[in-house]
Design an enzyme around this catalytic site. Sequence first.
Site, PDB file in Angstrom:
ATOM      1  N   GLU A 107       0.847  -1.193   0.000  1.00 39.14           N
ATOM      2  CA  GLU A 107       0.000   0.000   0.000  1.00 39.14           C
ATOM      3  C   GLU A 107       0.878   1.238   0.000  1.00 39.14           C
ATOM      4  O   GLU A 107       1.925   1.280   0.658  1.00 39.14           O
ATOM      5  CB  GLU A 107      -0.901  -0.025   1.243  1.00 39.14           C
ATOM      6  CG  GLU A 107      -2.034   0.980   1.228  1.00 39.14           C
ATOM      7  CD  GLU A 107      -3.044   0.697   2.338  1.00 39.14           C
ATOM      8  OE1 GLU A 107      -3.596  -0.434   2.370  1.00 39.14           O
ATOM      9  OE2 GLU A 107      -3.273   1.577   3.179  1.00 39.14           O
ATOM     10  N   ASP A 109       0.192   5.292   0.656  1.00 44.54           N
ATOM     11  CA  ASP A 109      -0.902   6.090   1.218  1.00 44.54           C
ATOM     12  C   ASP A 109      -0.646   7.588   1.208  1.00 44.54           C
ATOM     13  O   ASP A 109       0.404   8.050   1.668  1.00 44.54           O
ATOM     14  CB  ASP A 109      -1.126   5.729   2.695  1.00 44.54           C
ATOM     15  CG  ASP A 109      -1.782   4.390   2.888  1.00 44.54           C
ATOM     16  OD1 ASP A 109      -2.250   3.817   1.920  1.00 44.54           O
ATOM     17  OD2 ASP A 109      -1.811   3.937   4.047  1.00 44.54           O
ATOM     18  N   GLU A 111      -3.097  10.314   3.207  1.00 50.46           N
ATOM     19  CA  GLU A 111      -4.291  10.556   4.003  1.00 50.46           C
ATOM     20  C   GLU A 111      -4.288  12.019   4.419  1.00 50.46           C
ATOM     21  O   GLU A 111      -3.267  12.531   4.901  1.00 50.46           O
ATOM     22  CB  GLU A 111      -4.343   9.653   5.240  1.00 50.46           C
ATOM     23  CG  GLU A 111      -4.625   8.195   4.918  1.00 50.46           C
ATOM     24  CD  GLU A 111      -4.826   7.354   6.168  1.00 50.46           C
ATOM     25  OE1 GLU A 111      -5.779   6.566   6.203  1.00 50.46           O
ATOM     26  OE2 GLU A 111      -4.019   7.508   7.103  1.00 50.46           O
TER      27      GLU A 111
END
Length: 286
Positions: A107, A109, A111
């Site tokens: 993953e 990311d 955010e």
Amino acid sequence: MTTYTAFPDVQIIILLFSWVGLFIVANSAADNFYDDVDLTWGDHRAQILDEGKSLSLTLDKASGSGFRSKREYLFGRIDMEIKFVAGDSAGTVTAYYLSSEGPYHDEIDFEFLGNSSGEPYIVHTNVYAQGNGNREQKFYLWFDPTKNFHTYSIIWNLQSIIFLVDNIPVREYNNEEAIGVPFPSKQPMRVYSSLWNADQWATRGGLVKTNWSCAPFTAYYRNFNANACVASCTDCSSKMSAQGLEANGRRLLRWVQKYYMIYNYCTDLKRFPNGRPRECRRSRFM
């Protein structure tokens, strides 16, 4: 109240224009959301608009919403223009990331953590490899991301992962498999995004809760572009060997990390009392 600061150095502006000249690829071949993504949860809270040219995600007290790309990618560059929830967005998180499937997933990311009105968003970045993350870096932005659309990009190849905001690199995570550090290099990933409530931790460690009187909260998307290898269709070798940051990109990265970085796992001695993770000893820019 924290304010958004302008570029503190004229030299940085010069570097920015010379760097961006190498990377004006976002928005040049943006596709149609009807063709590119599936709305995966949230019912009517996720909507494709403007004949496929834009998309919105909404969070209310009952549910958030999300979408994912129809295709899986293995290496390349992913761009998305996003305008985040305006006003009092404390407790909300807008996630934009690449992820593989399965328990030992990879993953990459972004955010974006909401805020009380007028305070900067926090950009939280992380990298997972074989199901293990804990490689966070966090930044403030140098602009208000709720006023206009801005481009958020991930460049992913066998050498490194580069996170960019408006073509400015904010983080480079290098492949250190040679010293035993896992790196997302084998599993194809889809693009995901979601808007959800995380007021147990998102704003000031959970001290500021979501103000539901301000709901619904909405984020907007446009100009999704995947200059990336569709893993099921083609040989991905052409996307695997792209180079990392060059001199101007590294100067811009140093500027971001000097003025806007607020957390780096590599310097968190309380979290790693027995010594920094191995990859942190190899480079300042992780």
